[in-house]
Design a protein around this motif. Structure first.
Motif, PDB file in Angstrom:
ATOM      1  N   PRO A   1     -10.828   4.144 -16.851  1.00  0.00           N
ATOM      2  CA  PRO A   1     -11.211   4.463 -15.465  1.00  0.00           C
ATOM      3  C   PRO A   1     -10.014   4.792 -14.584  1.00  0.00           C
ATOM      4  CG  PRO A   1     -11.432   2.114 -15.878  1.00  0.00           C
ATOM      5  CD  PRO A   1     -11.196   2.763 -17.211  1.00  0.00           C
ATOM      6  N   LEU A   2      -8.854   4.222 -14.895  1.00  0.00           N
ATOM      7  CA  LEU A   2      -7.662   4.522 -14.115  1.00  0.00           C
ATOM      8  C   LEU A   2      -7.305   5.997 -14.246  1.00  0.00           C
ATOM      9  CD1 LEU A   2      -5.207   3.654 -12.456  1.00  0.00           C
ATOM     10  CD2 LEU A   2      -4.086   3.062 -14.607  1.00  0.00           C
ATOM     11  N   ARG A   3      -7.302   6.500 -15.463  1.00  0.00           N
ATOM     12  CA  ARG A   3      -6.974   7.905 -15.681  1.00  0.00           C
ATOM     13  C   ARG A   3      -8.021   8.823 -15.052  1.00  0.00           C
ATOM     14  NH1 ARG A   3      -6.937   8.308 -21.764  1.00  0.00           N
ATOM     15  NH2 ARG A   3      -6.203  10.441 -21.452  1.00  0.00           N
ATOM     16  N   VAL A   4      -9.293   8.426 -15.142  1.00  0.00           N
ATOM     17  CA  VAL A   4     -10.358   9.245 -14.548  1.00  0.00           C
ATOM     18  C   VAL A   4     -10.186   9.331 -13.034  1.00  0.00           C
ATOM     19  CG1 VAL A   4     -12.837   9.405 -14.138  1.00  0.00           C
ATOM     20  CG2 VAL A   4     -11.998   8.797 -16.407  1.00  0.00           C
ATOM     21  N   THR A   5      -9.946   8.191 -12.387  1.00  0.00           N
ATOM     22  CA  THR A   5      -9.816   8.190 -10.926  1.00  0.00           C
ATOM     23  C   THR A   5      -8.543   8.897 -10.472  1.00  0.00           C
ATOM     24  OG1 THR A   5      -8.851   5.952 -11.050  1.00  0.00           O
ATOM     25  CG2 THR A   5     -11.197   6.122 -10.579  1.00  0.00           C
ATOM     26  N   LEU A   6      -7.451   8.752 -11.232  1.00  0.00           N
ATOM     27  CA  LEU A   6      -6.205   9.416 -10.858  1.00  0.00           C
ATOM     28  C   LEU A   6      -6.363  10.932 -10.865  1.00  0.00           C
ATOM     29  CD1 LEU A   6      -3.459   7.341 -12.729  1.00  0.00           C
ATOM     30  CD2 LEU A   6      -3.781   7.532 -10.258  1.00  0.00           C
ATOM     31  N   LEU A   7      -7.123  11.451 -11.824  1.00  0.00           N
ATOM     32  CA  LEU A   7      -7.299  12.898 -11.948  1.00  0.00           C
ATOM     33  C   LEU A   7      -8.508  13.405 -11.175  1.00  0.00           C
ATOM     34  CD1 LEU A   7      -6.460  13.342 -15.750  1.00  0.00           C
ATOM     35  CD2 LEU A   7      -5.004  13.836 -13.776  1.00  0.00           C
ATOM     36  N   SER A   8      -9.172  12.525 -10.435  1.00  0.00           N
ATOM     37  CA  SER A   8     -10.355  12.940  -9.685  1.00  0.00           C
ATOM     38  C   SER A   8     -10.006  13.770  -8.458  1.00  0.00           C
ATOM     39  CB  SER A   8     -11.152  11.703  -9.248  1.00  0.00           C
ATOM     40  OG  SER A   8     -10.419  10.945  -8.290  1.00  0.00           O
ATOM     41  N   GLY A   9      -8.761  13.692  -7.992  1.00  0.00           N
ATOM     42  CA  GLY A   9      -8.376  14.407  -6.770  1.00  0.00           C
ATOM     43  C   GLY A   9      -8.745  13.664  -5.512  1.00  0.00           C
ATOM     44  N   SER A  10      -9.041  12.365  -5.634  1.00  0.00           N
ATOM     45  CA  SER A  10      -9.519  11.599  -4.486  1.00  0.00           C
ATOM     46  C   SER A  10      -8.397  11.040  -3.622  1.00  0.00           C
ATOM     47  CB  SER A  10     -10.398  10.445  -4.975  1.00  0.00           C
ATOM     48  OG  SER A  10      -9.678   9.580  -5.843  1.00  0.00           O
ATOM     49  N   HIS A  11      -7.154  11.093  -4.099  1.00  0.00           N
ATOM     50  CA  HIS A  11      -6.040  10.593  -3.284  1.00  0.00           C
ATOM     51  C   HIS A  11      -5.976  11.405  -1.995  1.00  0.00           C
ATOM     52  CE1 HIS A  11      -2.003   9.527  -1.990  1.00  0.00           C
ATOM     53  NE2 HIS A  11      -2.009   8.534  -2.872  1.00  0.00           N
ATOM     54  N   ILE A  12      -5.808  10.737  -0.868  1.00  0.00           N
ATOM     55  CA  ILE A  12      -5.952  11.380   0.431  1.00  0.00           C
ATOM     56  C   ILE A  12      -4.956  12.514   0.630  1.00  0.00           C
ATOM     57  CG2 ILE A  12      -4.402   9.987   1.860  1.00  0.00           C
ATOM     58  CD1 ILE A  12      -8.045  10.751   2.681  1.00  0.00           C
TER      59      ILE A  12
ATOM     60  N   GLY B   1       0.820  -1.202   0.000  1.00  0.00           N
ATOM     61  CA  GLY B   1       0.000   0.000   0.000  1.00  0.00           C
ATOM     62  C   GLY B   1       0.854   1.252   0.000  1.00  0.00           C
ATOM     63  N   ASP B   2       0.194   2.402  -0.281  1.00  0.00           N
ATOM     64  CA  ASP B   2       0.863   3.694  -0.234  1.00  0.00           C
ATOM     65  C   ASP B   2       0.626   4.322   1.136  1.00  0.00           C
ATOM     66  OD1 ASP B   2       1.757   3.520  -2.865  1.00  0.00           O
ATOM     67  OD2 ASP B   2      -0.103   4.355  -3.657  1.00  0.00           O
ATOM     68  N   VAL B   3       1.662   4.929   1.695  1.00  0.00           N
ATOM     69  CA  VAL B   3       1.606   5.484   3.043  1.00  0.00           C
ATOM     70  C   VAL B   3       1.471   7.001   2.978  1.00  0.00           C
ATOM     71  CG1 VAL B   3       2.872   5.770   5.211  1.00  0.00           C
ATOM     72  CG2 VAL B   3       2.944   3.575   3.996  1.00  0.00           C
TER      73      VAL B   3
ATOM     74  N   TRP C   1     -12.990  10.070   3.663  1.00  0.00           N
ATOM     75  CA  TRP C   1     -13.361   8.899   2.862  1.00  0.00           C
ATOM     76  C   TRP C   1     -14.584   9.200   2.004  1.00  0.00           C
ATOM     77  CZ3 TRP C   1     -11.915   4.034   1.583  1.00  0.00           C
ATOM     78  CH2 TRP C   1     -12.904   3.090   1.263  1.00  0.00           C
ATOM     79  N   LYS C   2     -15.605   9.769   2.607  1.00  0.00           N
ATOM     80  CA  LYS C   2     -16.836  10.070   1.868  1.00  0.00           C
ATOM     81  C   LYS C   2     -16.579  11.107   0.778  1.00  0.00           C
ATOM     82  CE  LYS C   2     -19.956   9.001   5.723  1.00  0.00           C
ATOM     83  NZ  LYS C   2     -20.916   9.549   6.711  1.00  0.00           N
ATOM     84  N   THR C   3     -15.738  12.081   1.085  1.00  0.00           N
ATOM     85  CA  THR C   3     -15.417  13.090   0.076  1.00  0.00           C
ATOM     86  C   THR C   3     -14.651  12.471  -1.086  1.00  0.00           C
ATOM     87  OG1 THR C   3     -15.322  14.790   1.804  1.00  0.00           O
ATOM     88  CG2 THR C   3     -14.297  15.311  -0.310  1.00  0.00           C
ATOM     89  N   ALA C   4     -13.729  11.564  -0.787  1.00  0.00           N
ATOM     90  CA  ALA C   4     -12.977  10.885  -1.850  1.00  0.00           C
ATOM     91  C   ALA C   4     -13.911  10.080  -2.753  1.00  0.00           C
ATOM     92  CB  ALA C   4     -11.909   9.977  -1.243  1.00  0.00           C
ATOM     93  N   LEU C   5     -14.873   9.362  -2.161  1.00  0.00           N
ATOM     94  CA  LEU C   5     -15.820   8.589  -2.961  1.00  0.00           C
ATOM     95  C   LEU C   5     -16.713   9.508  -3.781  1.00  0.00           C
ATOM     96  CD1 LEU C   5     -16.913   5.735  -0.501  1.00  0.00           C
ATOM     97  CD2 LEU C   5     -15.066   5.750  -2.181  1.00  0.00           C
TER      98      LEU C   5
END
Length: 588
Positions: free
Chosen positions: A482-493, A368-370, A532-536
């Motif tokens: 979908p990988l590119r969409v999620t990466l650019l979504s800004g959801s990474h914590i 995982g990423d820390v 978490w909810k904001t990321a989703l």
């Protein structure tokens, strides 16, 4: 957005190839179609009654002598124009000759019963004809000429545009999470933007073990959040048959960290600082990296709380991180800026040496990423002592009054200059053309999850390339798009918290003029749940917003349109709800 949906016939694969056949049209035309449907049902009922009458007339016909009732019944079957007229005439006939029909009443009633069933069935069908516009909900197929990803740029002006655009998206997602990721959100109009109001959380474990080596965690009751498998069709609205769908999984596991043994004091001309040693940290460009022997530094707790008077309190706000930047050769040149989190990237099971931090062994995860989030009190006074494992406001502080009432109140402050929290993020990608037990890659860091799942989508590491864009086949695109969409979504914590800053804390709901009103002892878990909810929410929004990419011409340098025909197909497969000015009609 409501004016940009596909008008025409399409298949909603939620209901299969037959029942899912759907026509989307404008509301005005849809209402006209419903009226015509009701008229058509009554027209069909009359014609079907004629067919029944013909069949009954032929079945009752015979060359043998029959009584008067028989011949009268044949005349009625021959001449009745509708089920209701046939029922009325046949009942009158039976009543008139009831005394002579003893023992034959059931046989004579057969046409009446058939007429009643036919009339009832078509009356109900006519009444329910309007429901064909809601039998699949208000889902519509998104359609736009602006399908594109909005990506960052290396130039300062373009990056500033992207930052402003991204900040607005995160603010919208924060509001959506606050309103729609609650148990009371069902049916709220503002929560009906997507095919589902929220992405479900499969596991919420508030008594999870330490995500790192046990000796570094502050508490034994930590939080683990797991989406389970997010179906691209059911949860994200990418309309596709069962064998053409993908799924991904997101896991967040966080715990407050101990500071004893991981902190040193740094004295500089501008004051005293507490440095936190959870790994070395880096700043600057890849060509000119500055390496620091600590992860983070914050002003000494006594300097943070060197306050006098209530008026000075009003300026105090939480800082989610106050990072110390300095050269590797000297600690006398110093500047600081508010931030929220720092993180590392795991590649091939090891922390990447050229990223933000290189965590210590106790915080290293191969799967995982820390990320490490620091909370700085920055002079905020707590009205009550709190034993929350992250806020840790247990030390007595100043007596304060509000200037309007007599007397003063004892307040409390954190015991540490900064309070760290460690989080592990994990992802998993699945090709739903396979059974889940064999169709999923590893649950791992973002990079390793993609690399591990690539063979399931007929891709190799070389096919993906450094930017994970090369998926020009139908199967490969189910991973790369979908990988590119999620990466650019800004959801990474890390990115999310760096953007939100202090607004990421739900304790702010009970915060006023530098004073924190009472919070529960699990406040930190409520904060993590909100992240978490904001990321989703950001992930939900990203798929629809990619189809309706902003038309602002200033963003043109950041626009990344579909790379190939398969990317275009993914754009054309995005369903959304509701179609406020459209009507989707069930055609089957």
């Amino acid at each position: 957005m409501d004016n940009s949906v596909y008008l025409g016939v399409w298949t909603n694969w939620s209901r299969g190839p037959v029942l899912g056949l759907t026509l989307t049209t404008t509301r005005e035309r849809g209402n006209l179609l419903l009226v015509l449907t009701a008229f058509f049902i009554s027209f069909v009922a009359t014609r079907l009654w004629k067919i029944f009458c013909l069949a009954l007339h032929r079945s009752y016909s015979t060359s043998e002598p029959r009584d008067t009732v028989h011949h009268q019944q044949q005349v009625i079957l021959r001449n009745s124009s509708s089920p209701e007229s046939g029922i009325l005439s046949l009942l009158r006939l039976i009543i008139a000759y009831r005394s002579s029909l003893k023992g034959r009443l059931i046989r004579r009633l057969t046409p009446v019963l058939l007429a009643i069933l036919l009339l009832t069935g078509f009356t109900v069908a006519g009444g329910y004809s309007s429901s064909i516009s809601s039998s699949i909900g208000d889902e519509a197929l998104a359609r736009s000429d602006n399908c594109a990803l909005i990506d960052s740029s290396t130039t300062i002006s373009s990056f500033n545009l992207w930052a402003a655009y991204s900040s607005k998206r995160i603010a919208d997602a924060t509001q959506y999470a606050q309103h729609c990721y609650t148990n009371a959100s069902a049916g709220m109009p503002e929560c009906q933007k997507y095919v589902v109001d929220k992405i479900a959380t499969n596991i919420t474990n508030t008594s999870a073990p330490c995500p790192f080596e046990e000796q570094v965690c502050q508490t034994k009751e930590n939080i683990l959040l797991d989406t389970g498998y997010i179906d691209s069709h059911e949860s994200l609205g990418i309309n596709a048959q069962g064998g053409e769908r993908f799924a991904f999984r997101y896991v967040l596991h966080c715990a407050p960290l101990k500071t004893n043994g991981y902190t040193t004091t740094i004295s500089l001309d501008n004051g005293t600082w507490a440095a936190y040693h959870y790994g070395t940290s880096k700043s600057g460009t890849s060509d000119n990296r500055t390496v620091r022997p600590f992860t983070y530094a914050a002003r000494d707790i006594r300097e943070q709380y060197d306050i006098t008077g209530y008026d000075h309190l009003q300026e105090k706000r939480y800082l989610l991180g106050q990072v110390l930047f300095c050269t590797i050769h000297s600690l006398t040149r110093i500047a600081y800026a508010a931030t929220s989190a720092v993180g590392s990237v795991t590649i091939d099971g090891k922390p990447h040496p050229d990223y933000e931090i290189m965590p210590i062994s106790e915080l290293t995860r191969s799967d995982g990423d820390v990320a490490i989030v620091f909370l700085v009190g920055n002079g905020v006074q707590f009205l009550e002592r709190t034993d929350d494992a992250w806020y840790r406001a247990t030390a007595k502080s100043a007596f304060i009054g509000n200037g309007q009432t007599t007397g003063e109140t004892q307040t409390y402050r954190p015991t540490e200059a900064a309070s760290p929290m460690g989080c592990v993020q994990q992802w998993q990608w699945c090709n739903l053309a396979y059974p889940k037990d064999v169709g999923c890659g590893p649950l791992a860091s973002q990079n390793d999850a993609v690399e591990g799942a690539a063979p399931l989508f007929n891709l190799t590491s070389q096919d993906l390339g450094a930017t994970w864009e090369n998926g020009s086949t139908p199967v490969g695109t189910r991973l790369t798009w979908p990988l590119r969409v999620t990466l650019l979504s800004g959801s990474h914590i890390v990115y999310l918290l760096n953007n939100l800053g202090g607004k990421a804390l739900t304790s702010q709901d009970r915060f006023y003029s530098g004073v924190q009103f009472p919070i529960p002892n699990n406040q930190w878990q409520q904060d993590v749940t909100f992240w978490w909810k904001t990321a989703l929410s950001l992930i939900q929004a990203a798929f629809v917003e990619t189809v309706y990419a902003s038309t602002d011409t200033q963003l043109d340098p950041l626009r990344r349109p579909p790379l190939n025909e398969e990317d275009e197909k993914m754009c054309r497969s995005q369903a959304r709800a509701p179609a406020m000015n459209k009507r989707s009609v069930w055609l089957t």
